[in-house]
Design a protein around this motif. Structure first.
Motif, mmCIF file in Angstrom:
data_model
loop_
_atom_site.group_PDB
_atom_site.id
_atom_site.type_symbol
_atom_site.label_atom_id
_atom_site.label_comp_id
_atom_site.label_asym_id
_atom_site.label_seq_id
_atom_site.Cartn_x
_atom_site.Cartn_y
_atom_site.Cartn_z
ATOM 1 N N PHE A 109 51.079 -6.421 10.708
ATOM 2 C CA PHE A 109 50.667 -5.025 10.934
ATOM 3 C C PHE A 109 50.394 -4.286 9.631
ATOM 4 C CE2 PHE A 109 55.156 -4.245 10.196
ATOM 5 C CZ PHE A 109 55.159 -3.003 9.561
ATOM 6 N N GLN A 110 50.838 -4.875 8.494
ATOM 7 C CA GLN A 110 50.616 -4.215 7.201
ATOM 8 C C GLN A 110 49.269 -4.580 6.578
ATOM 9 O OE1 GLN A 110 54.682 -5.621 5.855
ATOM 10 N NE2 GLN A 110 54.524 -3.752 4.653
ATOM 11 N N ILE A 111 48.501 -5.429 7.249
ATOM 12 C CA ILE A 111 47.176 -5.799 6.728
ATOM 13 C C ILE A 111 46.114 -5.148 7.612
ATOM 14 C CG2 ILE A 111 45.633 -7.707 6.106
ATOM 15 C CD1 ILE A 111 48.239 -8.127 4.690
ATOM 16 N N VAL A 112 45.243 -4.380 6.996
ATOM 17 C CA VAL A 112 44.145 -3.748 7.733
ATOM 18 C C VAL A 112 42.828 -4.170 7.091
ATOM 19 C CG1 VAL A 112 43.110 -1.561 8.438
ATOM 20 C CG2 VAL A 112 45.591 -1.794 8.423
ATOM 21 N N THR A 113 41.915 -4.670 7.915
ATOM 22 C CA THR A 113 40.635 -5.166 7.396
ATOM 23 C C THR A 113 39.466 -4.347 7.954
ATOM 24 O OG1 THR A 113 40.289 -6.682 9.239
ATOM 25 C CG2 THR A 113 41.581 -7.519 7.386
ATOM 26 N N SER A 114 38.326 -4.492 7.308
ATOM 27 C CA SER A 114 37.138 -3.788 7.813
ATOM 28 C C SER A 114 36.708 -4.369 9.163
ATOM 29 C CB SER A 114 35.999 -3.856 6.799
ATOM 30 O OG SER A 114 35.581 -5.193 6.608
ATOM 31 N N THR A 115 37.114 -5.613 9.453
ATOM 32 C CA THR A 115 36.827 -6.195 10.773
ATOM 33 C C THR A 115 37.535 -5.377 11.852
ATOM 34 O OG1 THR A 115 36.757 -8.379 9.753
ATOM 35 C CG2 THR A 115 36.991 -8.313 12.155
ATOM 36 N N MET A 116 38.796 -5.011 11.592
ATOM 37 C CA MET A 116 39.550 -4.195 12.555
ATOM 38 C C MET A 116 38.893 -2.830 12.745
ATOM 39 S SD MET A 116 43.324 -5.059 11.086
ATOM 40 C CE MET A 116 44.233 -3.925 12.138
ATOM 41 N N ALA A 117 38.437 -2.246 11.644
ATOM 42 C CA ALA A 117 37.773 -0.940 11.728
ATOM 43 C C ALA A 117 36.497 -1.056 12.561
ATOM 44 C CB ALA A 117 37.452 -0.424 10.324
ATOM 45 N N ALA A 118 35.763 -2.174 12.368
ATOM 46 C CA ALA A 118 34.512 -2.376 13.118
ATOM 47 C C ALA A 118 34.799 -2.558 14.609
ATOM 48 C CB ALA A 118 33.769 -3.592 12.561
ATOM 49 N N ILE A 119 35.826 -3.332 14.923
ATOM 50 C CA ILE A 119 36.169 -3.576 16.328
ATOM 51 C C ILE A 119 36.578 -2.268 17.011
ATOM 52 C CG2 ILE A 119 37.926 -4.648 17.817
ATOM 53 C CD1 ILE A 119 37.717 -7.135 15.933
ATOM 54 N N GLN A 120 37.425 -1.498 16.338
ATOM 55 C CA GLN A 120 37.839 -0.215 16.932
ATOM 56 C C GLN A 120 36.635 0.712 17.108
ATOM 57 O OE1 GLN A 120 41.703 1.716 16.341
ATOM 58 N NE2 GLN A 120 40.600 3.404 15.357
ATOM 59 N N TYR A 121 35.744 0.709 16.120
ATOM 60 C CA TYR A 121 34.550 1.563 16.224
ATOM 61 C C TYR A 121 33.706 1.144 17.435
ATOM 62 C CZ TYR A 121 30.266 4.029 15.167
ATOM 63 O OH TYR A 121 29.175 4.853 15.273
ATOM 64 N N LEU A 122 33.501 -0.160 17.591
ATOM 65 C CA LEU A 122 32.686 -0.656 18.721
ATOM 66 C C LEU A 122 33.338 -0.297 20.058
ATOM 67 C CD1 LEU A 122 31.710 -4.151 17.278
ATOM 68 C CD2 LEU A 122 30.125 -2.267 17.738
ATOM 69 N N HIS A 123 34.644 -0.475 20.152
ATOM 70 C CA HIS A 123 35.341 -0.168 21.406
ATOM 71 C C HIS A 123 35.258 1.315 21.767
ATOM 72 C CE1 HIS A 123 36.805 -3.958 22.661
ATOM 73 N NE2 HIS A 123 37.632 -4.155 21.654
ATOM 74 N N THR A 124 35.436 2.178 20.741
ATOM 75 C CA THR A 124 35.510 3.617 21.038
ATOM 76 C C THR A 124 34.136 4.289 21.103
ATOM 77 O OG1 THR A 124 35.845 4.078 18.692
ATOM 78 C CG2 THR A 124 37.825 3.905 20.057
ATOM 79 N N ARG A 125 33.185 3.830 20.268
ATOM 80 C CA ARG A 125 31.887 4.528 20.192
ATOM 81 C C ARG A 125 30.753 3.781 20.869
ATOM 82 N NH1 ARG A 125 33.002 7.849 15.687
ATOM 83 N NH2 ARG A 125 35.218 8.216 15.910
ATOM 84 N N LYS A 126 30.898 2.476 21.026
ATOM 85 C CA LYS A 126 29.797 1.682 21.609
ATOM 86 C C LYS A 126 30.322 0.783 22.742
ATOM 87 C CE LYS A 126 27.166 3.223 18.306
ATOM 88 N NZ LYS A 126 26.072 4.162 18.579
ATOM 89 N N PRO A 127 31.092 1.354 23.673
ATOM 90 C CA PRO A 127 31.692 0.484 24.696
ATOM 91 C C PRO A 127 30.627 -0.250 25.516
ATOM 92 C CG PRO A 127 31.923 2.807 25.280
ATOM 93 C CD PRO A 127 31.393 2.767 23.888
ATOM 94 N N GLY A 128 30.857 -1.545 25.743
ATOM 95 C CA GLY A 128 29.943 -2.345 26.567
ATOM 96 C C GLY A 128 28.737 -2.884 25.834
ATOM 97 N N LYS A 129 28.512 -2.444 24.612
ATOM 98 C CA LYS A 129 27.337 -2.915 23.863
ATOM 99 C C LYS A 129 27.594 -4.323 23.312
ATOM 100 C CE LYS A 129 24.891 1.048 23.697
ATOM 101 N NZ LYS A 129 23.614 1.223 24.349
#
Ligand SMILES: [Mg+2]
Length: 264
Positions: free
Chosen positions: A73-93
């Motif tokens: 949980f102490q490691i945060v990557t840009s992949t995680m940021a991208a996944i969260q962005y896709l889920h919240t802003r581009k759902p279903g895309k």
């Protein structure tokens, strides 16, 4: 009596990795002791990397092997940021990823729909890049599909010489398709700050971002209302700092200088 005093008043310390904690496979002298001192003071420590080519477990192993036991949980990557962005802003895309098998596996685990004729071209740091992938992505961009990149870094430092990173690939697609990403997820951009906010309940002014790169690490702190600390142990020299318009809250030779020795 000689004591160690923490100079930066914050609750959550976000550390960049390469150039900040280590240089390639060599730990920066005193870095591990500094991390341990922060933990002993009850400070939260997190590692924030724009590298979207690797799995988080690789970083857990590397930092733990260097002597600082770290949890996933102490490691945060840009992949995680991208996944969260896709889920919240581009759902279903759906996305067409340009990324390593590790990156694609992370998308699949997060239930991101992947297809060739996708809604979005998702550009990550792809050390397995082929001409076929570049061509397919370019066709989608020419069709007007959305363009999202995981991070803007121009190069990834390596002991044998810099590796062209996502920023260099963005420049390639700007040349070949005339298109630029509408969103970049990693440092210094807001999706990375959003994932930090969703993982750690710490107010922005109580967060310190420590890193060696001005246009990602330090700008991330400045853009998102955090304290920013430039360390001169990596990419940036004093001359580069003087020539830049990006001014950190603090400048240290290395993270060791988060603490100063005081004599009582
Ligand atoms: Mg760095």
């Amino acid at each position: 009596m000689v004591d160690q005093k923490l100079i930066v008043d914050a609750d959550l310390f976000l550390f960049d990795l390469d150039g900040t904690i280590y240089l390639g496979d060599k730990v920066i002298p005193g870095a591990i002791e500094t991390l341990k001192k922060l933990t002993a003071l009850g400070k939260k420590v997190c590692f924030l990397t724009n590298n979207s080519s690797k799995d988080k477990t690789e970083y857990v192993k590397k930092i733990t092997d260097m002597g600082y036991p770290v949890d996933l949980f102490q490691i945060v990557t840009s992949t995680m940021a991208a996944i969260q962005y896709l889920h919240t802003r581009k759902p279903g895309k759906s996305v067409y990823p340009i990324g390593t098998p590790t990156f694609v596996k992370e998308l699949e685990k997060a239930h991101i729909k992947i297809e060739e004729d996708a809604d979005i071209v998702l550009l990550a740091f792809d050390t397995t890049l082929t001409y076929d992938k570049l061509w397919k992505a370019n066709i989608l961009l020419e069709k007007g599909k959305e363009f999202i990149a995981t991070h803007p870094d121009l190069v990834c430092p390596h002991e044998h010489g810099d590796m062209p990173d996502v920023g260099a690939m963005i420049a390639l697609f700007e040349t070949s398709s005339g298109r630029s990403p509408s969103v970049i997820c990693g440092k210094p951009h807001s999706p990375m700050a959003e994932i930090i906010s969703s993982l750690f309940y710490v107010e922005k002014p109580r967060i310190a971002m420590i890193g060696d790169r001005l246009y990602t690490d330090i700008l991330f702190g400045i853009n998102n209302g955090m304290q920013s600390i430039l360390v001169l142990s990596g990419e940036t020299t004093k001359e580069m700092l003087d020539a830049s318009g990006i001014k950190p809250t603090y400048v240290f030779d290395s993270i060791v200088n988060l603490f100063e020795t005081v004599t009582n």
